[in-house]
Motif scaffolding. Structure first.
Motif, PDB file in Angstrom:
ATOM      1  N   LEU A 135     -92.193  46.091 -28.457  1.00 14.36           N
ATOM      2  CA  LEU A 135     -92.728  44.779 -28.067  1.00 14.36           C
ATOM      3  C   LEU A 135     -93.088  43.941 -29.290  1.00 14.36           C
ATOM      4  CD1 LEU A 135     -95.057  45.247 -24.972  1.00 14.36           C
ATOM      5  CD2 LEU A 135     -93.307  43.513 -25.267  1.00 14.36           C
ATOM      6  N   ASN A 136     -93.711  44.580 -30.275  1.00 13.54           N
ATOM      7  CA  ASN A 136     -94.095  43.859 -31.487  1.00 13.54           C
ATOM      8  C   ASN A 136     -92.876  43.378 -32.261  1.00 13.54           C
ATOM      9  OD1 ASN A 136     -96.848  44.061 -31.024  1.00 13.54           O
ATOM     10  ND2 ASN A 136     -97.021  45.992 -32.120  1.00 13.54           N
ATOM     11  N   GLY A 137     -91.765  44.087 -32.156  1.00 14.01           N
ATOM     12  CA  GLY A 137     -90.547  43.697 -32.843  1.00 14.01           C
ATOM     13  C   GLY A 137     -89.703  42.709 -32.064  1.00 14.01           C
ATOM     14  N   LEU A 138     -90.113  42.404 -30.853  1.00  8.39           N
ATOM     15  CA  LEU A 138     -89.324  41.567 -29.960  1.00  8.39           C
ATOM     16  C   LEU A 138     -89.281  40.113 -30.390  1.00  8.39           C
ATOM     17  CD1 LEU A 138     -87.656  41.793 -27.403  1.00  8.39           C
ATOM     18  CD2 LEU A 138     -89.714  41.407 -26.079  1.00  8.39           C
ATOM     19  N   CYS A 142     -89.981  35.905 -26.145  1.00 10.31           N
ATOM     20  CA  CYS A 142     -89.859  37.095 -25.278  1.00 10.31           C
ATOM     21  C   CYS A 142     -91.159  37.888 -25.164  1.00 10.31           C
ATOM     22  CB  CYS A 142     -88.737  37.993 -25.780  1.00 10.31           C
ATOM     23  SG  CYS A 142     -87.098  37.338 -25.400  1.00 10.31           S
ATOM     24  N   LYS A 143     -91.807  38.118 -26.292  1.00 16.43           N
ATOM     25  CA  LYS A 143     -93.043  38.893 -26.278  1.00 16.43           C
ATOM     26  C   LYS A 143     -94.076  38.247 -25.348  1.00 16.43           C
ATOM     27  CE  LYS A 143     -96.519  40.737 -29.415  1.00 16.43           C
ATOM     28  NZ  LYS A 143     -96.947  40.827 -30.809  1.00 16.43           N
ATOM     29  N   ILE A 145     -93.507  36.017 -22.899  1.00 15.83           N
ATOM     30  CA  ILE A 145     -93.044  35.991 -21.504  1.00 15.83           C
ATOM     31  C   ILE A 145     -93.318  37.328 -20.833  1.00 15.83           C
ATOM     32  CG2 ILE A 145     -90.978  35.912 -20.037  1.00 15.83           C
ATOM     33  CD1 ILE A 145     -89.881  33.770 -21.985  1.00 15.83           C
ATOM     34  N   ILE A 146     -92.986  38.410 -21.507  1.00 19.13           N
ATOM     35  CA  ILE A 146     -93.221  39.746 -20.940  1.00 19.13           C
ATOM     36  C   ILE A 146     -94.719  39.983 -20.756  1.00 19.13           C
ATOM     37  CG2 ILE A 146     -93.053  42.214 -21.468  1.00 19.13           C
ATOM     38  CD1 ILE A 146     -90.212  41.576 -22.551  1.00 19.13           C
ATOM     39  N   HIS A 147     -95.514  39.581 -21.728  1.00 25.23           N
ATOM     40  CA  HIS A 147     -96.971  39.727 -21.625  1.00 25.23           C
ATOM     41  C   HIS A 147     -97.516  38.930 -20.437  1.00 25.23           C
ATOM     42  CE1 HIS A 147    -101.059  40.408 -23.016  1.00 25.23           C
ATOM     43  NE2 HIS A 147    -101.300  39.121 -22.782  1.00 25.23           N
ATOM     44  N   GLU A 148     -97.081  37.694 -20.317  1.00 28.07           N
ATOM     45  CA  GLU A 148     -97.548  36.844 -19.221  1.00 28.07           C
ATOM     46  C   GLU A 148     -97.193  37.444 -17.858  1.00 28.07           C
ATOM     47  OE1 GLU A 148     -99.102  33.638 -19.180  1.00 28.07           O
ATOM     48  OE2 GLU A 148     -99.472  33.862 -21.334  1.00 28.07           O
ATOM     49  N   PHE A 149     -95.964  37.946 -17.731  1.00 28.58           N
ATOM     50  CA  PHE A 149     -95.505  38.439 -16.436  1.00 28.58           C
ATOM     51  C   PHE A 149     -96.090  39.813 -16.091  1.00 28.58           C
ATOM     52  CE2 PHE A 149     -92.479  40.461 -13.504  1.00 28.58           C
ATOM     53  CZ  PHE A 149     -92.425  39.491 -12.512  1.00 28.58           C
ATOM     54  N   TYR A 150     -95.986  40.763 -17.015  1.00 27.43           N
ATOM     55  CA  TYR A 150     -96.370  42.141 -16.697  1.00 27.43           C
ATOM     56  C   TYR A 150     -97.834  42.461 -16.941  1.00 27.43           C
ATOM     57  CZ  TYR A 150     -91.450  43.096 -16.023  1.00 27.43           C
ATOM     58  OH  TYR A 150     -90.172  43.082 -15.547  1.00 27.43           O
ATOM     59  N   ILE A 151     -98.445  41.834 -17.920  1.00 25.91           N
ATOM     60  CA  ILE A 151     -99.841  42.143 -18.224  1.00 25.91           C
ATOM     61  C   ILE A 151    -100.791  41.190 -17.492  1.00 25.91           C
ATOM     62  CG2 ILE A 151    -101.557  42.433 -20.065  1.00 25.91           C
ATOM     63  CD1 ILE A 151     -99.174  44.438 -20.182  1.00 25.91           C
ATOM     64  N   LEU A 152    -100.480  39.888 -17.557  1.00 28.95           N
ATOM     65  CA  LEU A 152    -101.364  38.899 -16.933  1.00 28.95           C
ATOM     66  C   LEU A 152    -100.976  38.564 -15.491  1.00 28.95           C
ATOM     67  CD1 LEU A 152    -101.766  36.472 -19.983  1.00 28.95           C
ATOM     68  CD2 LEU A 152    -103.240  38.374 -19.302  1.00 28.95           C
ATOM     69  N   LYS A 175     -86.493  36.040 -18.814  1.00 29.03           N
ATOM     70  CA  LYS A 175     -87.266  37.293 -18.746  1.00 29.03           C
ATOM     71  C   LYS A 175     -86.314  38.482 -18.694  1.00 29.03           C
ATOM     72  CE  LYS A 175     -89.009  38.733 -14.903  1.00 29.03           C
ATOM     73  NZ  LYS A 175     -88.779  40.002 -14.284  1.00 29.03           N
ATOM     74  N   TYR A 176     -85.238  38.363 -17.936  1.00 29.00           N
ATOM     75  CA  TYR A 176     -84.246  39.429 -17.840  1.00 29.00           C
ATOM     76  C   TYR A 176     -83.625  39.698 -19.216  1.00 29.00           C
ATOM     77  CZ  TYR A 176     -79.961  41.932 -16.765  1.00 29.00           C
ATOM     78  OH  TYR A 176     -78.946  42.862 -16.760  1.00 29.00           O
ATOM     79  N   LYS A 177     -83.244  38.632 -19.912  1.00 33.47           N
ATOM     80  CA  LYS A 177     -82.658  38.781 -21.252  1.00 33.47           C
ATOM     81  C   LYS A 177     -83.660  39.435 -22.204  1.00 33.47           C
ATOM     82  CE  LYS A 177     -79.476  34.859 -20.935  1.00 33.47           C
ATOM     83  NZ  LYS A 177     -79.192  33.481 -21.421  1.00 33.47           N
ATOM     84  N   CYS A 178     -84.916  39.033 -22.077  1.00 29.80           N
ATOM     85  CA  CYS A 178     -85.964  39.619 -22.918  1.00 29.80           C
ATOM     86  C   CYS A 178     -86.121  41.110 -22.640  1.00 29.80           C
ATOM     87  CB  CYS A 178     -87.291  38.899 -22.692  1.00 29.80           C
ATOM     88  SG  CYS A 178     -87.319  37.192 -23.297  1.00 29.80           S
ATOM     89  N   LEU A 179     -86.085  41.475 -21.364  1.00 27.74           N
ATOM     90  CA  LEU A 179     -86.204  42.894 -21.004  1.00 27.74           C
ATOM     91  C   LEU A 179     -85.029  43.698 -21.550  1.00 27.74           C
ATOM     92  CD1 LEU A 179     -87.559  42.767 -17.352  1.00 27.74           C
ATOM     93  CD2 LEU A 179     -88.731  43.637 -19.374  1.00 27.74           C
TER      94      LEU A 179
END
Length: 191
Positions: A135-138, A142-143, A145-152, A175-179
């Protein structure tokens, strides 16, 4: 000195305290980690007395491992005690109401079960560490977006507004591309 002698907080300090026979270390184990174990047991058909018994057995497993002198903590102490307690509780549930057991065999089984639980949690923690590194290397966005969706737990509509996408479908595609990038990074790091 900023810390009092009675203020044992880190896992290493607790383990050292147990090795040295410091009762404060054991008290700290109960203070820090018992509530989580008790909640797990009570939420899974147990009561407070059973939670105390199970946690006491888990502490004994820990004490036994520490007293053998070759104990290396490869996960958090909380994870270790929770995993051992969970295994012991599951074992007790599968035994049913019967409290019959042969002590030496049961003790060996408990140790084997505890070792399996520790190994499982070490793998999980290792994977979580690798995922955090990925995640830190993302990189951005992307980092975030993933944080907003999955964590928040933000909706795709909220994310599209925040990041300036024309609609939630575009945000979903991003989000899909980021994943996919995260997955690729994770597997690169883990090999």
């Amino acid at each position: 000195m900023s810390k009092e002698k009675s203020d044992i907080r880190s896992d290493e300090e607790i383990i050292l305290g147990i090795q040295q026979g410091n009762n404060l270390a054991v008290q700290q184990l109960y203070k820090l980690y018992y509530p989580t174990v008790a909640k797990m047991i009570i939420n899974n058909n147990g009561n407070a007395e059973e939670a105390q018994d199970i946690f006491q057995e888990a502490v004994m497993v820990l004490y036994d491992k520490i007293s053998k002198g070759n104990f290396e903590l490869s996960s958090k102490l909380k994870t270790f005690l929770y995993a051992v307690s969970k295994r012991l509780w599951l074992k007790q549930l599968t035994r049913g109401a019967s409290r019959f057991r042969k002590d030496s065999i049961a003790d060996m089984e408990d140790t084997l079960v505890a070792d399996e639980a520790i190994e499982e949690h070490e793998i999980l923690e290792s994977n979580l560490t690798l995922m955090e590194e990925a995640l830190n290397g993302l990189g951005e966005p992307c980092k975030s977006i993933i944080h907003e969706f999955y964590i928040l737990n933000r909706s795709m509509t909220e994310i599209s507004e925040k990041f300036g996408y024309t609609n939630s479908d575009n945000a979903k595609t991003q989000k899909y591309k980021c994943l996919q990038r995260l997955k690729k990074l994770f597997f690169q790091i883990s090999t």
